[in-house]
Design an enzyme around this catalytic site. Sequence first.
Site, PDB file in Angstrom:
ATOM      1  N   HIS B 122      15.698   4.520  12.879  1.00  0.00           N
ATOM      2  CA  HIS B 122      15.023   3.866  11.760  1.00  0.00           C
ATOM      3  C   HIS B 122      14.054   2.826  12.348  1.00  0.00           C
ATOM      4  O   HIS B 122      14.314   2.283  13.422  1.00  0.00           O
ATOM      5  CB  HIS B 122      16.114   3.187  10.920  1.00  0.00           C
ATOM      6  CG  HIS B 122      15.666   2.592   9.624  1.00  0.00           C
ATOM      7  ND1 HIS B 122      15.031   1.377   9.541  1.00  0.00           N
ATOM      8  CD2 HIS B 122      15.801   3.032   8.352  1.00  0.00           C
ATOM      9  CE1 HIS B 122      14.786   1.094   8.262  1.00  0.00           C
ATOM     10  NE2 HIS B 122      15.242   2.082   7.521  1.00  0.00           N
ATOM     11  N   ASP B 199      23.418   0.784  15.469  1.00  0.00           N
ATOM     12  CA  ASP B 199      22.928   0.582  14.112  1.00  0.00           C
ATOM     13  C   ASP B 199      23.900   1.297  13.177  1.00  0.00           C
ATOM     14  O   ASP B 199      23.909   2.522  13.097  1.00  0.00           O
ATOM     15  CB  ASP B 199      21.509   1.152  13.998  1.00  0.00           C
ATOM     16  CG  ASP B 199      21.013   1.198  12.554  1.00  0.00           C
ATOM     17  OD1 ASP B 199      21.770   0.807  11.640  1.00  0.00           O
ATOM     18  OD2 ASP B 199      19.865   1.637  12.351  1.00  0.00           O
ATOM     19  N   GLN B 202      24.072   3.267   8.230  1.00  0.00           N
ATOM     20  CA  GLN B 202      24.453   4.470   7.484  1.00  0.00           C
ATOM     21  C   GLN B 202      25.914   4.847   7.694  1.00  0.00           C
ATOM     22  O   GLN B 202      26.479   5.573   6.885  1.00  0.00           O
ATOM     23  CB  GLN B 202      23.561   5.652   7.904  1.00  0.00           C
ATOM     24  CG  GLN B 202      22.104   5.501   7.535  1.00  0.00           C
ATOM     25  CD  GLN B 202      21.878   5.379   6.035  1.00  0.00           C
ATOM     26  OE1 GLN B 202      22.673   5.847   5.220  1.00  0.00           O
ATOM     27  NE2 GLN B 202      20.797   4.725   5.663  1.00  0.00           N
ATOM     28  N   LYS B 225      24.356  -1.382   1.216  1.00  0.00           N
ATOM     29  CA  LYS B 225      24.571   0.070   1.287  1.00  0.00           C
ATOM     30  C   LYS B 225      26.050   0.411   1.167  1.00  0.00           C
ATOM     31  O   LYS B 225      26.426   1.579   1.191  1.00  0.00           O
ATOM     32  CB  LYS B 225      24.036   0.618   2.615  1.00  0.00           C
ATOM     33  CG  LYS B 225      22.518   0.551   2.750  1.00  0.00           C
ATOM     34  CD  LYS B 225      22.077   1.376   3.944  1.00  0.00           C
ATOM     35  CE  LYS B 225      20.760   0.941   4.541  1.00  0.00           C
ATOM     36  NZ  LYS B 225      19.592   1.294   3.741  1.00  0.00           N
ATOM     37  N   CYS B 364      11.433   5.369   6.510  1.00  0.00           N
ATOM     38  CA  CYS B 364      11.366   4.404   7.618  1.00  0.00           C
ATOM     39  C   CYS B 364      11.688   5.051   8.956  1.00  0.00           C
ATOM     40  O   CYS B 364      12.305   4.429   9.828  1.00  0.00           O
ATOM     41  CB  CYS B 364      12.289   3.210   7.371  1.00  0.00           C
ATOM     42  SG  CYS B 364      11.744   2.176   6.034  1.00  0.00           S
TER      43      CYS B 364
END
Lengths: 130, 407
Positions: B122, B199, B202, B225, B364
Site C-alpha cells: 500500500h 503492515d 488488513q 478497519k 492506494c
Amino acid sequence: MSDLYKEHILDHYANPRNWGRLDSPDIAADADDPSCGDQVHLEIDLDSDGRVAQVAFEGEGCIISMASTSLFTEYIKGKTIAELEAISEEDVLRVLDAPVGSGRRRCALTPLRALQAGLRKYRRRAQGDD
Amino acid sequence: MLDVERIRRDFPILCRQVHGKPLVFLDSAASSQKPLQVLAAMEETYRQCYANVHRGVYTLSEEATCSYEEARDKVASFINARAREEIIFTRNTTESINLVAYTWGRTHIGPGDRILLTEMEHHSNIVPWQLLAQEKGAELVYLPITDEGFLDLDRLDDLLDERVKLVAFTMMSNVLGTIIPVKEIVEKAHQVGAIALVDGAQAVPHMPVDVQDLGCDFLAFSGHKMCGPTGIGVLYGREELLEEMPPFLGGGDMIRRVELDHSTWNDLPWKFEAGTPAIVEGIGLGAAVDYLTEIGMEAIAAHEQEVVAYAMERLSALPGLKIVGPPAEHRGGVIAFTFRNIHPHDLAHLLDLEGIAVRAGHHCAQPLHRRLGLVATTRASFYLYNTSEEADRLAEALEKVARIVGK
C-alpha cells in the site's frame, strides 16, 4: 438501472464522435486522472475567423468521461476562443444532460480540463509570438 | 460457525437501504462498520466520564484515564504483546509507519543502506520509506510478486544481504488478498541483521495475529478497519527498540521535564504520544477488541474464508470477469477484479445503484496495479457481517450491469 447511463450516454461511449487526431492542430492538450485512469487527448483546428473548425479526441476511461468528451467535441464546434474560455463546468454538465453526482463530477469534467490546458498553452504561444 | 444473523443485528447501518435496495456493504477493507457495543462505549464515555486523561486528580479524569489505558491493555493482549509499553496509540496505520520512519529510520538508516519492500505494498508502506531514503541517500529494493499474486520468495535470499537494514511488508495484500508468510520473512530479515516491520492493516482485523509468534519488530494497524472508530491506530514495537528511539512529535504528555533549552522524555508508551490523544476513540477501539475477541478471530477468519471462496466461485463464473490474486485458500476477505471492458468507476457506480458498496480505483497501490498491467480494479471486501447471499446479490447485479452497458 440508472438515469445516468441513458441511451445517449451509452451511444456516445460506444460510438464516440470526432475520434482520432488532426494533422497540425492549433490547440492540443491532455487531461488525465492517474487515480482512476481517465485519459483524454483533445485537438482543435481554428478557421481564419478564429472559430473552432475541427475537433478530434482520443482517450481511455469510464463511460462518463468518454461520453462527456464526445458530446463536448460536438458542443464546441464553431465557437470562438473567447467563447471556449467562457465555458463553465455547469455548461459541460448541461451538455452531458445526465444526473452526475459529486462522485462522478470529475469524470464528466475531463474534457473541460483538457480544453483549459490547451487554451493555456495556446495563450502562452500567442504571447510568445508577440 | 458464526451466527451472522445475530452479528448483523449489532450493526444498525446494515439495515439501511441505498437507492431503494437493502445495503450490501462490501468495502470493509477500506473501513469497517461499527457495532452497537463500540458506539455505546464511546457514547457512555462522553455522557458519563469524559475528561482529559493523565495527571487529572479528579474523578472524571481518573475514570477516563483508566478506560483509555485499559484499552491499551486490551490491544496488547489482542496481539499478544509482551508488555503494554509496546503499544503506542497513533492515528492510523499510516501514522504508525511514519513514526517508525521518522524516529527509528532517521537514526538507523544511512547512505547506501537498503530498505526492502514488496511490489504489493500500500502507498502508506512505500512513501514514508521513499522520503526517508531520499533524505538519507538510502536505496529502496522491492521483492517482486509472481503472476499468481504471491510474493516471489525465491528471490528473497538474493535481495537480503547485510546492506538491508529494514524489511517492511504487508501481512495481507489489500488488493490481491494474498496472505503473506510473515514468520519466514521475519526470520530471514533477522538473519542478516535487518529489522522487520509488518503492515497489519488488513490482517489484524481479520485473523489471529500474535506478535511474539511472528517475531516482527514493529506491527502497524488501524482501529477503523477492525470495528473501531477512525482516528485511532496502533504501533506495536519491541520494547528495546522503542526505548532507544528518539520521540516522534514533541509536546505535552510525551515529556518528563521541560527546561528552557531541553527536555527529557516520558516513559513508554507515552514518549510517543504527544498532546491530548484520541481518548474516546481509544476507548472505542478497546470495545472493538472486546467485541472481536468475544466472537473469536479464528471463527471470523474461517467465516470470511468460506464467504470469499463462495464469492470467487460465483464471480469467476461470469463471462469476462477476471479476479486478480491467488485462489481462495491463500487469501483473506478481498476480491479485486475486472469485468469485461467496463471501467471500475462505472461498475462501482452501477453497483451502488443496486445498493452494493464496492471500491473502484488503484486502492492506494499504484505500483502493484502497474505490475498487474491494470489502471484500476473493482474491489469487493468481506468481513464478519457479510454473507454468501450478499455474494449472490453482487453476482446478480454484475449480470445486470453487463446487460446494460456490456459491449
